[in-house]
Design an enzyme around this catalytic site. Structure first.
Site, mmCIF file in Angstrom:
data_model
loop_
_atom_site.group_PDB
_atom_site.id
_atom_site.type_symbol
_atom_site.label_atom_id
_atom_site.label_comp_id
_atom_site.label_asym_id
_atom_site.label_seq_id
_atom_site.Cartn_x
_atom_site.Cartn_y
_atom_site.Cartn_z
ATOM 1 N N PRO A 1 24.887 92.725 18.619
ATOM 2 C CA PRO A 1 23.484 92.486 18.260
ATOM 3 C C PRO A 1 23.190 91.084 17.721
ATOM 4 C CG PRO A 1 24.561 93.741 16.530
ATOM 5 C CD PRO A 1 25.577 93.576 17.638
ATOM 6 N N GLY A 2 24.227 90.251 17.484
ATOM 7 C CA GLY A 2 23.896 88.859 17.177
ATOM 8 C C GLY A 2 24.434 88.291 15.884
ATOM 9 N N GLY A 3 25.435 88.920 15.299
ATOM 10 C CA GLY A 3 26.007 88.393 14.051
ATOM 11 C C GLY A 3 26.584 86.982 14.239
ATOM 12 N N LYS B 1 40.850 92.089 21.062
ATOM 13 C CA LYS B 1 40.748 93.486 20.588
ATOM 14 C C LYS B 1 41.937 94.267 21.121
ATOM 15 C CE LYS B 1 36.165 92.869 19.620
ATOM 16 N NZ LYS B 1 35.316 93.224 18.502
ATOM 17 N N ASP C 1 25.098 88.661 26.977
ATOM 18 C CA ASP C 1 25.387 90.086 26.792
ATOM 19 C C ASP C 1 24.501 90.877 27.733
ATOM 20 O OD1 ASP C 1 25.894 92.764 25.576
ATOM 21 O OD2 ASP C 1 26.714 91.591 23.922
HETATM 22 C C1 LIG Z 1 31.741 93.890 19.179
HETATM 23 S S1 LIG Z 1 30.257 93.610 20.022
HETATM 24 C C2 LIG Z 1 29.877 91.977 19.557
HETATM 25 C C3 LIG Z 1 29.316 91.829 18.172
HETATM 26 C C4 LIG Z 1 28.743 90.456 17.951
HETATM 27 N N1 LIG Z 1 29.774 89.419 17.989
HETATM 28 C C5 LIG Z 1 28.006 90.333 16.638
HETATM 29 O O1 LIG Z 1 28.384 89.499 15.821
HETATM 30 O O2 LIG Z 1 27.031 91.030 16.429
HETATM 31 C C6 LIG Z 1 30.769 93.438 21.674
HETATM 32 C C7 LIG Z 1 29.661 93.141 22.655
HETATM 33 O O3 LIG Z 1 30.252 92.774 23.896
HETATM 34 C C8 LIG Z 1 29.366 93.142 24.927
HETATM 35 N N2 LIG Z 1 30.079 93.139 26.210
HETATM 36 C C9 LIG Z 1 31.102 93.927 26.599
HETATM 37 N N3 LIG Z 1 31.497 93.589 27.836
HETATM 38 C C10 LIG Z 1 30.725 92.549 28.228
HETATM 39 C C11 LIG Z 1 30.653 91.752 29.401
HETATM 40 N N4 LIG Z 1 31.480 91.965 30.429
HETATM 41 N N5 LIG Z 1 29.724 90.763 29.449
HETATM 42 C C12 LIG Z 1 28.904 90.529 28.425
HETATM 43 N N6 LIG Z 1 28.920 91.260 27.289
HETATM 44 C C13 LIG Z 1 29.817 92.261 27.198
HETATM 45 C C14 LIG Z 1 28.859 94.492 24.480
HETATM 46 O O4 LIG Z 1 27.610 94.785 25.114
HETATM 47 C C15 LIG Z 1 28.729 94.317 22.975
HETATM 48 O O5 LIG Z 1 27.419 93.967 22.627
#
Ligand SMILES: C[S@@+](CC[C@H](N)C(=O)[O-])C[C@H]1O[C@@H](n2cnc3c(N)ncnc32)[C@H](O)[C@@H]1O
Length: 305
Positions: free
Chosen positions: A181-183, A263, A199
């Site tokens: 969500p954008g942290g 991860k 994303d």
């Molecule tokens: C752990 S969250 C990221 C949190 C973010 N860094 C923050 O600070 O709020 C992982 C994100 O990766 C995105 N995601 C997963 N696979 C993806 C892809 N192939 N391309 C773009 N985004 C992807 C997911 O939709 C999710 O929003």
């Protein structure tokens, strides 16, 4: 038993640290809380929060002799307490105070020399005048922002940048893969850098509205490398898939720096972690704010601090 090094695992990461050490031919004689005591010389560890690189076992007859022994070695000490807390507190009282203040990002990590000690038994102290982390027990803490960022993930970005000692500057261009969500996007934009968030999911409205932020909805893995100062990624993906992505961006030569989360779901892919660590200019670390994951950072040879 002679102790050559002590490795402090993050909470819940003891087993993974033990696996890493075993793969590198290091044994663990005994655990003291989260501290793995190893007879062999110290090694660089991705999973340890802190490594005590020069541990010495010291017989102590009293609180005073313990404090005197520490002070005779150097000024600044932090303790890792597992038991004998009262005795440890009495020893600490006799040492110069060491303030473990929460950092206000962006500010440099503490630069003062810091050692670590613990009581293995009431009459047996383990003290290491040197350790790898500048922070007390590897705990890099910040004054948190409870209003702006939509998730707590921004603390990982803050810690990674603090530990490598450099962060996006105003006007620099960044890409944030898996940004929702954008942290992270919030943290980058707050530094005055421009950020393209990639994303499939949207950004929190307050982050999307920040100056310098734009969202591109798409798949991070099929995106062609672009000229940027920083590539960030917090995507949830298998480590080998992320490794491929990182190698592709490095080979393209279009980015000066990379910070990404590796991860690790289920069984740890130690081979992929080793492949990240082997990338020239790269570094793999377990942040205080990481859970079952690691952070990879990389800088191109010509990247300036
Ligand atoms: C752990 S969250 C990221 C949190 C973010 N860094 C923050 O600070 O709020 C992982 C994100 O990766 C995105 N995601 C997963 N696979 C993806 C892809 N192939 N391309 C773009 N985004 C992807 C997911 O939709 C999710 O929003």
């Amino acid at each position: 038993m002679s102790i050559g090094a002590a490795y402090l695992a993050a909470e819940g990461q003891e087993e993974i640290l033990a696996e890493e050490l075993a793969l590198a031919g290091r044994s663990i004689t005994i655990w003291h809380g989260r501290l793995a005591l190893s007879p062999e010389p110290p090694m660089e560890s991705a999973w340890a929060l802190d490594v005590w690189t020069d541990p010495r076992e010291i017989e102590i007859a009293s609180v005073k002799t313990a404090a005197d022994a520490l002070r005779a070695m150097q000024r600044n000490w932090s303790s890792y307490g597992v038991e004998h807390h009262r005795r440890m507190a009495l020893i600490t009282e006799r040492l110069p105070p060491v303030k473990a203040r929460a950092l206000v990002f962006p500010e440099p990590a503490p630069s003062g020399h810091l050692g670590a000690w613990t009581l293995l038994a009431p009459d047996r102290m383990l003290a290491s005048p040197t350790k790898t982390s500048a922070f007390v027990n590897g705990e890099c803490r910040f004054e948190e922002d409870h209003i702006g960022p939509p998730s707590r993930a921004y603390l990982k970005l803050w810690e990674a940048c603090t530990r490598i000692g450099v962060w996006p500057r105003p006007g620099e261009n960044c890409i944030d893969l898996g940004a929702s969500p954008g942290g992270w996007t919030w943290a980058i934009a707050k530094l005055g850098a421009t950020v393209v968030a990639i994303d499939r999911a949207p950004l929190a409205p307050n982050v999307a509205a920040m100056p310098g932020v734009s969202l591109r909805q798409g798949n991070a893995f099929t995106m062609e490398p672009e000229p940027v100062d920083w590539l960030f990624s917090d995507i949830i993906a298998y480590p080998d898939k992320l490794l491929e992505l990182v190698q592709r961006w490095i080979a393209a030569g279009t980015t000066a720096r990379i910070v990404c989360t590796i991860k690790l779901q289920g069984a740890t892919d130690h081979a992929a972690v080793a492949a990240f660590a082997a990338i020239p200019g790269g570094r793999v670390m377990h942040l205080f704010h990481n859970k079952h994951e690691l952070t990879f950072s990389w800088a191109r040879g010509d990247a300036t601090t």
